[in-house]
Write an enzyme that holds these catalytic residues in place. Structure first.
Site, PDB file in Angstrom:
ATOM      1  N   GLU A 173      13.455   2.340  -3.688  1.00  0.00           N
ATOM      2  CA  GLU A 173      12.981   2.191  -4.581  1.00  0.00           C
ATOM      3  C   GLU A 173      11.822   1.501  -5.347  1.00  0.00           C
ATOM      4  OE1 GLU A 173      16.636   2.605  -8.224  1.00  0.00           O
ATOM      5  OE2 GLU A 173      16.603   1.124  -6.907  1.00  0.00           O
ATOM      6  N   GLU A 174      11.763   0.175  -4.291  1.00  0.00           N
ATOM      7  CA  GLU A 174      10.710  -0.801  -4.419  1.00  0.00           C
ATOM      8  C   GLU A 174       9.054   0.001  -3.633  1.00  0.00           C
ATOM      9  OE1 GLU A 174       9.583  -5.035  -2.574  1.00  0.00           O
ATOM     10  OE2 GLU A 174      11.606  -4.236  -2.104  1.00  0.00           O
ATOM     11  N   GLY A 175       8.803   0.362  -2.828  1.00  0.00           N
ATOM     12  CA  GLY A 175       8.464   1.231  -1.824  1.00  0.00           C
ATOM     13  C   GLY A 175       7.801   2.231  -2.742  1.00  0.00           C
TER      14      GLY A 175
END
Length: 497
Positions: A173-175
Site C-alpha cells: 500500500e505504501e508503495g
C-alpha cells in the site's frame, strides 16, 4: 402644418402599444443577459480539507490538503496547504511509554486547528497511517503495537476533526499510494500520459512501484496492484522491502562487521578520524538483526571510520542476496521484478541524502557520482564537521554510508544501469506538495479520483456568456425587424406651385 401633425399622429413608434412592447423587449433581453452572467460567474473559492499523519520509523509528519468545495463528488484538484514535522522520534519508539506517542502529536494537531477554518473542522477527515517502524514493532511485540495505536487514537479523538482511524499500512500500500501521489500531482493520470515510477526510501523500508508493459501480474501476483483511474486501467508492479530502509540497513551492515563480537570495528562507511563508542544491545535491538547478536559479545565496541567508498560498497552488498531467484528475473532476495520502464521519481530519504551530497543532478554520469562519493567518504571527519557545523552529528556521520547504500540499491538492487540511471529524478515536492504516500492514501479513502473520467462542461464560462450575449443581441435585432410593418412610410412632399 396640418400634414406634419397628421404624419406624427400616424407614426407607429409613438403609439403607446409599440413603446410598451419595445420597453418590455429591452427589459427581457437585459434580464436574460444579467441572469446568465450572475448565474454562471465563478463563485468565491471555497475549500474542503483533509489531514493525514505519516507515522514513519524515524519521525511523524502531518499534512493538510485542500481542494475546491464546489466540485461535484469532491473531484477538485487536491494540493498540500501545510505540513508539520512532529518533534521527537516515530511513534514506534514509544513502545514502553505508549501514552507519549499520543502526546507527541498534540503540537502539530494544534497547528492543524489554526490552518483549517473553524467552520470546516467537524467535516475534515483525519487519518493516521503507520509504516515500517510500526510494522517492525508489530512483529516484535504485537501487544505494545496495539497499545501505541490505542494511545494515538485517544489523543487524536480529542481534536474537533472527523477522526477516521489509525492503521498499519502494508508495504504494498505504501508503495502504491506513493505512485498515485507522484502521478496525480504531475497530472499524468487525468491526461492518460506515460506514468512515472516511484522510488521511496525511509528509515526502515524501501518501495519501488512502476507500470511495465511486460508485466501482467501473472508471474508474481503478490506484486501486482490494479487501479482504474479517470477511465484508464493501470497494472502496477510494486514491492516493499522491510528492513531495507537506510537506518535498518546500517544496523545490518554493522551486524555483519560485529559477528565475532569485536571490541573495535574499522568501518569503511564512516569518515577517517570518526570514533564513537557504541552499545551492542542498541545495535541489535531491531527484529532486522536481533537473531544475529553474537554470543559473549562485550557491552560496547569502538566504531572507527576508515572512509573507503569501494570497501563500503562491498560491506553494503553483503545485506543483499543476489543468487536466489525462482522467477524469470529478480531484484534481490528472490523478489520478482520486471524490466524497468519509464522515468522514476525518487523521494523521501533518497532526496534528502542526495541533496545534501549535491548529487541530485542525474545528468551527471554514474561513474562521476561514485567518484564524488569516494571523495566525500575519504574526507577527514574533523573537516566534515567544520564544513557543516549546523547539522546534527548523528546524521552527519551517516551520509557517507547512506549515499553509498542508495547508489548500491539503485544499481545492484534495482538494476539501474549507467544509461537508465539518468531516468531517475530526485524530488522533494511536486507543484508545492510533498512527494510521498500520504496524498495518494487520502485520495483513495475519499474516492476523489473517479474510476471514470468526469464529464467536463461543453463550454468554458467566458464562452458560454459570450454566446448568450450574441444570441440576445440577435433576438433584439429580430424583434426590431419584426416591427417593420409598423415603420412609417416615406411619402413624397407635395409640390408647391
Amino acid at each position: 402644418m396640418s400634414a406634419q401633425r397628421e404624419m406624427k399622429e400616424k407614426n407607429p413608434w409613438q403609439s403607446p402599444v409599440t413603446i410598451i412592447i419595445t420597453v418590455i423587449g429591452v427589459i427581457a433581453i437585459v434580464t436574460l443577459v444579467t441572469v446568465a452572467v450572475l448565474q454562471n460567474k465563478p463563485l468565491p473559492q471555497k475549500y474542503k480539507y483533509g489531514i493525514v499523519l505519516d507515522a514513519g520509523s524515524s519521525h511523524t509528519a502531518l499534512y493538510i490538503y485542500q481542494w475546491p468545495a464546489e466540485k461535484d463528488n469532491d473531484t477538485g484538484r487536491a494540493e498540500q496547504m501545510h505540513s508539520c514535522k512532529v518533534k521527537g522520534l516515530g511513534i514506534s519508539s514509544y513502545a514502553s511509554t505508549p501514552w507519549k506517542a499520543g502526546d507527541s502529536l498534540s503540537a502539530c494537531m494544534r497547528e492543524a486547528m489554526e490552518h483549517v477554518p473553524v467552520k470546516r473542522h467537524q467535516e475534515t477527515p483525519l487519518y493516521l497511517g503507520a509504516t515500517a517502524g510500526m510494522r517492525l514493532l508489530n512483529i516484535e511485540n504485537r501487544s505494545a503495537s496495539d497499545k501505541v495505536f490505542q494511545a494515538v487514537a485517544e489523543a487524536l479523538q480529542k481534536f474537533p476533526f472527523s477522526y477516521q482511524g489509525a492503521r498499519l499500512l502494508s508495504g504494498q500500500e505504501e508503495g502504491a499510494f506513493g505512485w498515485v501521489t507522484v502521478n496525480y500531482l504531475d497530472d499524468r493520470l487525468k491526461q492518460g500520459l506515460e506514468t512515472t515510477g516511484a522510488l521511496d526510501l525511509g528509515g526502515a523500508s524501501t518501495q519501488i512501484s512502476f507500470v511495465s508493459d511486460n508485466y501482467d501480474g501473472s508471474e508474481s501476483p503478490s506484486n501486482s496492484v490494479t487501479f482504474r483511474l479517470y477511465g484508464n486501467d493501470y497494472n502496477l508492479y510494486t514491492n516493499s522491502f522491510l528492513c531495507y530502509g537506510k537506518d535498518q540497513v546500517l544496523k545490518m551492515t554493522l551486524a555483519y562487521q560485529t559477528q565475532s563480537g569485536p571490541e573495535t570495528v574499522l568501518d569503511p562507511c564512516f569518515h577517517p578520524g570518526y570514533n564513537e563508542t557504541k552499545n551492542y544491545t542498541a545495535l541489535y535491538d531491531s527484529p532486522c538483526v536481533s537473531n544475529r547478536k553474537p554470543q559473549n559479545a562485550p557491552e560496547s565496541f569502538d566504531h572507527k571510520g576508515t572512509g573507503n567508498f569501494l570497501e563500503c560498497q562491498k560491506a553494503v552488498k553483503r545485506v543483499f542476496n543476489f543468487t536466489d531467484c525462482k522467477y524469470s528475473r529478480c531484484s534481490f532476495n528472490g523478489v520478482f521484478q520486471p524490466v524497468l520502464q519509464g522515468p522514476f521519481g525518487a523521494f523521501s530519504a533518497y532526496y534528502f541524502v542526495m541533496n545534501f551530497l549535491n548529487l541530485t543532478d542525474t545528468s551527471i554520469h554514474l561513474e562521476t557520482v561514485k567518484q564524488k562519493l569516494a571523495d566525500y567518504c575519504a574526507t577527514p571527519w574533523q573537516q566534515i564537521k567544520q564544513q557543516h557545523p549546523k547539522v546534527k552529528v548523528k546524521y552527519l556521520a551517516e551520509y557517507c554510508f547512506s549515499g553509498t547504500y542508495i547508489v548500491t540499491l539503485l544499481t545492484e538492487g534495482y538494476n539501474f544501469t549507467s544509461e537508465t540511471y539518468s531516468n531517475i529524478k530526485f524530488i522533494k515536492k511536486i507543484k508545492g506538495s510533498d512527494a510521498g504516500w500520504t496524498l495518494g492514501y487520502m485520495l483513495n479513502l475519499t474516492n476523489m479520483i473517479p474510476a471514470e473520467a468526469p464529464d467536463s462542461p461543453l463550454l468554458p464560462h467566458a464562452g458560454y456568456v459570450s454566446i448568450v450575449t450574441i444570441i440576445a443581441i440577435l433576438l433584439f435585432l429580430l424583434f426590431i425587424l419584426s416591427l417593420r410593418p409598423l415603420w412609417p412610410c416615406r411619402s413624397k412632399q407635395p409640390q408647391i406651385i
